[in-house]
Scaffold this motif. Structure first.
Motif: not given
Length: 250
Positions: A37-39, A45-47, A215-217
């Motif tokens: 909820a805080r994002q 997009l990278q959920g 931040t990238a995943f």
């Protein structure tokens, strides 16, 4: 053996096992729901990768204590009165120990599977982009179950060895702390503590760009060495715990 396993479920019918499992899953849902909820929309997009990455961290905090509580609730009744002596007149200590492990495997398997379904539904409800990565979630469920079983071997050994269940519970609390702290240390440190394998075997890697604050995943595969080391930890806990229980005087 099936009779002994059914007996384990029968003995635990009033041990609030369902409430313990529901509490564990509820804590993860609330924790992660508040986090999502805080994002920002860009972060979601990278959920799917965000979900699996953070679930590994939450598992490292909650599951060590959860496995300790489950093992304790299942084993503490055996220390009351002459329960062990009565049970060992009907079966061998080795078969009794195996029945309790099967009970733990089934309970933890159910918890891991239900947790996966809940978070898949959460991702769908929040409309994460892309299709559900079913294969990734399947592997994540299996890894969670495998690490939890290795810890359950440890916790069952402690719960059966010591009548005072505080010993096993303190180990679980310590494991939750170590599991979280291990995420901050190099890989070789994580390999040295069994509670750190939730993060060590994570299917997602994160990279932080300080310049862009982005931040990238990325998807990753667990190292074969880490999987082999997990099996060694599990074999060690199983062998030592079973040997101490079989040789225990009742």
């Amino acid at each position: 053996m099936s009779t002994l396993v059914r007996l384990e479920f029968y003995k635990c019918r009033r041990r609030q096992i369902f409430l313990i499992c529901a509490g564990l899953l509820g804590a993860e849902l609330v924790w992660f729901g508040v986090y999502l909820a805080r994002q920002d929309p860009e972060d979601l997009l990278q959920g799917w990768m965000l979900t699996l990455y953070n679930l590994a961290m939450v598992d490292a905090i909650l599951f060590p204590l959860g496995t300790a509580v489950l093992a304790s609730r299942n084993c503490e009744i055996e220390h009351k009165g002459a329960t062990l002596k009565l049970l060992e007149t009907a079966t061998t200590p080795g078969r009794l120990y195996a029945a309790k492990l099967i009970w733990g495997a089934l309970v933890l398997g159910a918890v891991s599977l239900v947790r996966t379904v809940l978070f898949v539904l959460l991702g769908i409800a929040m409309e994460f982009p892309g299709g559900v990565p079913w294969s990734r979630f399947a592997w994540f469920t299996l890894i969670t179950w495998g690490v939890s079983m290795a810890l359950f071997f440890l916790q069952q050994g402690l719960s059966l060895r010591f009548a005072n269940q505080a010993v096993a519970l303190v180990c679980g609390i310590f494991g939750s702390f170590v599991g979280l702290m291990a995420l901050l240390f190099p890989v070789w440190v994580q390999r040295c503590v069994p509670w750190g394998y939730y993060g060590l075997l994570s299917l997602v890697r994160m990279e932080w760009d300080e310049a862009t604050r982005w931040t990238a995943f990325f998807w990753r595969r667990p190292e074969p060495l880490d999987l082999a080391l997990l099996c060694l930890w599990a074999a060690l806990f199983l062998t030592v715990g079973r040997t101490l229980f079989v040789r225990k005087e009742v």
